[in-house]
Design a protein around this motif. Structure first.
Motif, PDB file in Angstrom:
ATOM      1  N   VAL A 100      -7.471   3.803   5.761  1.00  0.00           N
ATOM      2  CA  VAL A 100      -6.193   2.749   5.983  1.00  0.00           C
ATOM      3  C   VAL A 100      -5.043   3.841   5.492  1.00  0.00           C
ATOM      4  N   LEU A 101      -3.880   3.598   6.286  1.00  0.00           N
ATOM      5  CA  LEU A 101      -2.790   4.528   5.898  1.00  0.00           C
ATOM      6  C   LEU A 101      -1.687   3.483   5.519  1.00  0.00           C
TER       7      LEU A 101
ATOM      8  N   ALA B 148      -0.900  14.848   7.408  1.00  0.00           N
ATOM      9  CA  ALA B 148      -1.471  15.390   6.285  1.00  0.00           C
ATOM     10  C   ALA B 148      -1.977  14.147   5.348  1.00  0.00           C
ATOM     11  N   ALA B 149      -1.520  12.930   5.592  1.00  0.00           N
ATOM     12  CA  ALA B 149      -2.093  11.871   4.749  1.00  0.00           C
ATOM     13  C   ALA B 149      -3.491  11.572   5.142  1.00  0.00           C
TER      14      ALA B 149
ATOM     15  N   LEU C   5       1.034  -1.294   0.028  1.00  0.00           N
ATOM     16  CA  LEU C   5      -0.067  -0.042   0.079  1.00  0.00           C
ATOM     17  C   LEU C   5       0.968   1.314  -0.120  1.00  0.00           C
ATOM     18  N   LYS C   6       0.591   2.255  -0.923  1.00  0.00           N
ATOM     19  CA  LYS C   6       1.453   3.442  -1.079  1.00  0.00           C
ATOM     20  C   LYS C   6       0.783   4.649  -0.855  1.00  0.00           C
ATOM     21  N   ARG C   7      -0.578   4.558  -0.749  1.00  0.00           N
ATOM     22  CA  ARG C   7      -1.181   5.917  -0.446  1.00  0.00           C
ATOM     23  C   ARG C   7      -2.422   5.756   0.517  1.00  0.00           C
ATOM     24  N   PRO C   8      -2.592   6.798   1.213  1.00  0.00           N
ATOM     25  CA  PRO C   8      -3.816   6.599   2.330  1.00  0.00           C
ATOM     26  C   PRO C   8      -5.276   6.421   1.477  1.00  0.00           C
TER      27      PRO C   8
ATOM     28  N   SER D 157       2.543  21.444   4.808  1.00  0.00           N
ATOM     29  CA  SER D 157       2.256  20.671   3.671  1.00  0.00           C
ATOM     30  C   SER D 157       3.602  20.063   2.898  1.00  0.00           C
ATOM     31  N   THR D 158       4.943  20.648   3.384  1.00  0.00           N
ATOM     32  CA  THR D 158       6.176  20.395   2.643  1.00  0.00           C
ATOM     33  C   THR D 158       6.582  19.082   2.994  1.00  0.00           C
ATOM     34  N   PRO D 159       6.480  18.433   4.335  1.00  0.00           N
ATOM     35  CA  PRO D 159       6.882  17.027   4.414  1.00  0.00           C
ATOM     36  C   PRO D 159       6.076  16.142   3.672  1.00  0.00           C
ATOM     37  N   PHE D 160       4.536  16.360   3.774  1.00  0.00           N
ATOM     38  CA  PHE D 160       4.054  15.562   3.116  1.00  0.00           C
ATOM     39  C   PHE D 160       4.398  15.486   1.534  1.00  0.00           C
TER      40      PHE D 160
END
Length: 337
Positions: free
Chosen positions: A203-204, A220-221, A191-194, A292-295
Motif C-alpha cells: 500500500v502506498l 523509492a517508496a 496514510l503517510k507511509r508505504p 534518493s533526493t526526491p524521496f
C-alpha cells in the motif's frame, strides 16, 4: 520449552495421513522448540505443526511408532526413526516428571513448578508458536492475511484508488522496482507511509504520488517498503496482533477471521519510525538506478532527518527513468477516477 539441545536440528522422514480416508504421504518431520513441523518431502513446504506436549503415542512399544496430534484428531503420523521416537518420548518423560505428585511434593514445590510452567506459557511459548507459524505459512495464506489487513486499514483511509490507466502504470512501476508482481494499492489520507503487508500486498499513500514532481518518489517508496518488510516481517506482525488463539485457529483451519485483525489498521497508521537505515536504502537505490533526493524531501521537506539520503545520493545526476511520461501522468491521476 523442552531444553533438549541435543535434538535441536533433528529431522527424519515419516508417513502422514491427514484424515482416516486419506492416503499416507511421505513428509519431513522436524523437531522444534515447541512443535513437530511436518513438511512436504519435495518442496519442504510446511503442512502442519503439532504441539509436542499434546502429541499422543497410539501404539506404545511398537515399531513403527504411530502418533496423533490430540486425542480427538483425525491426523496420524508414522515414524520409524529411533532417534526421533526417543526425542518425543523424552519430551513426554520430562513433562510427566514435572507434574505434581500429591503426597510426594510439598506445597511450595508444587506452586513453584506451577509458576514456572505459567511463566513459560505466558511469556515464551505463545510468541514462539506465532513466529514459527509466520515462517511456515504458504504464500496464498500470507496473501489472504495481507488482504484482511488491507480491509481493516480501509476503515480509516477509504477504499483504494483505482482506474485502468493508473493501476496499469502502478503495476509496471512495481515490476520495474522489485522485479516481482504483487498486489499494489494507492490509499488516500491519512496514510503517510508505504507499507508492505503479508503476501506482498503493498500500500502506498497518495501523498507520495499526487503533487510530486517526479516518479522517483513513488519508486523509492516501493523499495523502502520492501526493505522495511525484510526487517520487520509483516506476517509475524499481523499474527502477533491477532494473538495466540487466532494463530492456533489459523494452523488448524487454514484461515483467519476478519475479527482477528480488527484494529490493525490503527497500528499501521500509528507507526512512526519505519525507515530502514540510510546505508541500506542507499544501496537499494543504487542497485535500482534511482535518485534518493526526491524521496528524502518528500519524507521530510526540511531535509534535516533525511540528510544522509541527500548527501550520499547514488544517482543525483545519472538516474535512470523509472517510467514513461505517459505512465507518470496516469499514475498521478489514479485517485481521480
Amino acid at each position: 520449552m523442552t531444553a533438549l539441545t541435543e535434538f535441536q536440528r533433528l529431522e527424519c522422514t515419516g508417513l502422514w495421513r491427514e484424515a482416516p480416508e486419506a492416503q499416507k504421504r511421505e513428509v519431513i518431520v522436524s523437531f522444534g522448540d515447541a512443535t513437530l513441523v511436518l513438511s512436504e518431502a519435495r518442496s519442504q513446504r510446511a503442512l502442519t505443526h503439532w504441539s509436542l506436549p499434546a502429541i499422543l503415542r497410539l501404539n506404545p512399544g511398537e515399531v513403527p511408532a504411530r502418533y496423533a496430534p490430540a486425542a480427538d484428531a483425525d491426523e496420524e503420523l508414522e515414524i520409524e526413526d529411533a532417534t526421533m521416537v526417543a526425542a518425543i518420548d523424552k519430551v513426554h518423560t520430562l513433562i510427566s516428571a514435572r507434574k505434581p505428585h500429591p503426597g510426594r511434593l510439598r506445597g511450595w514445590l508444587m506452586w513453584s513448578a506451577l509458576a514456572a510452567v505459567l511463566a513459560v506459557g505466558v511469556l515464551w511459548l505463545p510468541r514462539a508458536i506465532i513466529d514459527h507459524t509466520a515462517e511456515a505459512l504458504p504464500f496464498a495464506t500470507r496473501q489472504a492475511l495481507g488482504r484482511l489487513a488491507l480491509e481493516d486499514l480501509e476503515r480509516l483511509t477509504g477504499a483504494p484508488c483505482g482506474n485502468v490507466e493508473g493501476t496499469a502504470a502502478l503495476t509496471r512501476l512495481r515490476d520495474r522496482m522489485t522485479g516481482t508482481g504483487g498486489e499494489t494499492y494507492v490509499l488516500p489520507a491519512p496514510l503517510k507511509r508505504p507499507r508492505m503487508l503479508p503476501g506482498g500486498v503493498l500500500v502506498l499513500p497518495n501523498a507520495l504520488i499526487d503533487g510530486q514532481d517526479r516518479p522517483e518518489v513513488a519508486a523509492a517508496a516501493i523499495l523502502a517498503a520492501q526493505l522495511a518488510a525484510e526487517d520487520t516481517g509483516p506476517t509475524r506482525a499481523v499474527l502477533r496482533h491477532a494473538g495466540l488463539r487466532a494463530t492456533i485457529g489459523l494452523i488448524t483451519t487454514g484461515s483467519l477471521s476478519a475479527d482477528a485483525v480488527k484494529g490493525y489498521g490503527d497500528v499501521i497508521l500509528a507507526g512512526s519510525d519505519w525507515l530502514p537505515r540510510p546505508e541500506r536504502l542507499l544501496q537499494r537505490f543504487a542497485e535500482a538506478g534511482i535518485s534518493s533526493t526526491p524521496f528524502a524531501y518528500a519524507i521530510d521537506p526540511t531535509g534535516e532527518t533525511t540528510l544522509p539520503l541527500i548527501e550520499a545520493d547514488p544517482h543525483a545526476k545519472d538516474a535512470r527513468p523509472v517510467m514513461t511520461d505517459t505512465d507518470w501522468v496516469a499514475l498521478q491521476g489514479i485517485c481521480d477516477g
